[in-house]
Design an enzyme around this catalytic site. Sequence first.
Site, short mmCIF file in Angstrom:
data_model
loop_
_atom_site.label_atom_id
_atom_site.label_comp_id
_atom_site.label_asym_id
_atom_site.label_seq_id
_atom_site.Cartn_x
_atom_site.Cartn_y
_atom_site.Cartn_z
N GLY A 293 2.56 -1.02 4.26
CA GLY A 293 2.81 0.36 3.88
C GLY A 293 4.30 0.63 3.74
O GLY A 293 4.92 0.35 2.72
N GLY A 294 4.89 1.15 4.80
CA GLY A 294 6.29 1.61 4.79
C GLY A 294 7.28 0.65 4.16
O GLY A 294 8.09 1.05 3.31
N GLU B 272 -7.05 5.02 7.36
CA GLU B 272 -6.75 6.43 7.08
C GLU B 272 -7.90 7.10 6.34
O GLU B 272 -8.16 8.29 6.52
CB GLU B 272 -5.43 6.53 6.29
CG GLU B 272 -4.23 6.26 7.19
CD GLU B 272 -3.02 5.70 6.49
OE1 GLU B 272 -2.93 5.76 5.25
OE2 GLU B 272 -2.13 5.16 7.20
N ASN C 167 0.88 -1.17 0.00
CA ASN C 167 0.00 0.00 0.00
C ASN C 167 0.92 1.22 0.00
O ASN C 167 1.47 1.58 1.04
CB ASN C 167 -0.89 -0.01 1.25
CG ASN C 167 -1.69 1.27 1.40
OD1 ASN C 167 -1.76 2.07 0.47
ND2 ASN C 167 -2.28 1.47 2.57
N TRP C 168 1.08 1.79 -1.17
CA TRP C 168 2.05 2.89 -1.31
C TRP C 168 1.53 4.21 -0.77
O TRP C 168 2.27 5.19 -0.72
CB TRP C 168 2.47 3.04 -2.77
CG TRP C 168 3.44 1.98 -3.21
CD1 TRP C 168 4.00 1.01 -2.43
CD2 TRP C 168 3.97 1.78 -4.53
NE1 TRP C 168 4.85 0.23 -3.18
CE2 TRP C 168 4.85 0.68 -4.48
CE3 TRP C 168 3.78 2.43 -5.76
CZ2 TRP C 168 5.54 0.23 -5.60
CZ3 TRP C 168 4.46 1.98 -6.88
CH2 TRP C 168 5.34 0.88 -6.79
N LYS C 169 0.28 4.26 -0.42
CA LYS C 169 -0.31 5.50 0.12
C LYS C 169 0.01 6.66 -0.82
O LYS C 169 -0.02 6.48 -2.03
CB LYS C 169 0.19 5.73 1.55
CG LYS C 169 -0.03 4.47 2.42
CD LYS C 169 0.10 4.69 3.88
CE LYS C 169 -0.16 3.37 4.60
NZ LYS C 169 -0.19 3.49 6.05
N SER D 101 2.78 -2.31 10.37
CA SER D 101 4.21 -2.43 10.67
C SER D 101 4.79 -3.81 10.33
O SER D 101 5.67 -4.30 11.03
CB SER D 101 4.49 -2.06 12.13
OG SER D 101 4.16 -0.70 12.37
N GLY E 219 2.00 2.14 10.70
CA GLY E 219 3.00 3.20 10.58
C GLY E 219 3.69 3.55 11.88
O GLY E 219 4.36 4.57 11.98
N HIS F 101 -9.70 1.61 4.20
CA HIS F 101 -8.47 1.75 4.98
C HIS F 101 -8.73 2.71 6.15
O HIS F 101 -9.46 3.69 5.99
CB HIS F 101 -7.32 2.26 4.10
CG HIS F 101 -6.00 2.18 4.79
ND1 HIS F 101 -5.59 3.13 5.69
CD2 HIS F 101 -5.01 1.27 4.73
CE1 HIS F 101 -4.40 2.79 6.16
NE2 HIS F 101 -4.02 1.66 5.59
N GLU G 78 -6.16 -4.75 10.20
CA GLU G 78 -5.13 -3.76 10.48
C GLU G 78 -5.46 -3.00 11.76
O GLU G 78 -6.23 -2.03 11.73
CB GLU G 78 -5.02 -2.76 9.32
CG GLU G 78 -4.63 -3.37 8.00
CD GLU G 78 -3.93 -2.35 7.10
OE1 GLU G 78 -2.82 -2.64 6.65
OE2 GLU G 78 -4.49 -1.26 6.87
P1 PGA Z 1 2.48 0.17 7.61
O1 PGA Z 1 1.06 0.47 6.90
O2 PGA Z 1 2.96 -1.14 7.02
O3 PGA Z 1 3.36 1.32 7.22
O4 PGA Z 1 2.24 0.07 9.06
C1 PGA Z 1 0.13 -0.55 6.68
C2 PGA Z 1 -1.10 0.01 6.05
O5 PGA Z 1 -1.49 1.15 6.33
O6 PGA Z 1 -1.75 -0.70 5.23
#
Ligand code: PGA
Length: 248
Positions: free
Chosen positions: A233-234, A96, A9-11, A212, A172, A94, A166
């Site tokens: 994500g990261g 966010e 998930n590159w956001k 994470s 994050g 998601h 999640e």
């Molecule tokens: P993260 O993000 O791996 O940076 O914790 C996961 C996500 O938001 O899907």
Amino acid sequence: MRNPIIAGNWKMHMTIAEAETFINDIKEGIKGTDVEVVLCAPFTLLKDMKLAAEGTDIKIGAQNMHFEEKGAYTGEISVLHLKEIGAEYVIIGHSERRQYFAETDESVNKKLLKAIEHGIMPILCVGETLEEREAGSTKEKVKLQVEKAFAGVAPESAGEVVVAYEPIWAIGTGRSATSSDANEVIEYIRSIIEGLYSSEVSEKVRIQYGGSVNPGNVEQIMNEADIDGALVGGASLEPSSFLELVNF
Ligand code: PGA
């Protein structure tokens, strides 16, 4: 036997050029894996990524979509736009988006139904806040989210949906859930789906953990019986790190 699925998930990161380089950098490294590899990127990158991924098994996904096919919704992207450029997945709900863009269980449900109608596979995100975890209401929260999201989804489609558990406090933050805690909630989510449909459907649904995930913890997470993949994500932003995840 469920096929594992690792999705990046590159956001709101990466450019077209960076995305093309990324795909070139990973395509050799994912050959021969039975892990399904998905990259969910900003809308403007998707078409070029689809072209760059041609001839590979890399699937391209979006991070959101509107629940109507067309209309006066300035700034929105419809499932038809995603279909046109060959996206195969879309992240829906998601945290966010729920937190910053007022996404509700109701809009999540409408988006899920619309994506399924057009053959784009949803990656449905659910998860509790830190306060909810500390109050012992994790299961209650995810049960409600799952039940509302799947409302009206036919049994033959339900098995195709990917769910991502999640916990919001793990996203994050560098603070992943322990693999056994994650597995416990994921096993519970599977039991909810069994209750809504059947064991045939619940055994088919793939449920990822997200929050994470990194090259250091992916193996342990993937070793859990009910965890079928990761939404990352990261650690999905660097080709070498992403490859380590896929080749856990
Ligand atoms: P993260 O993000 O791996 O940076 O914790 C996961 C996500 O938001 O899907």
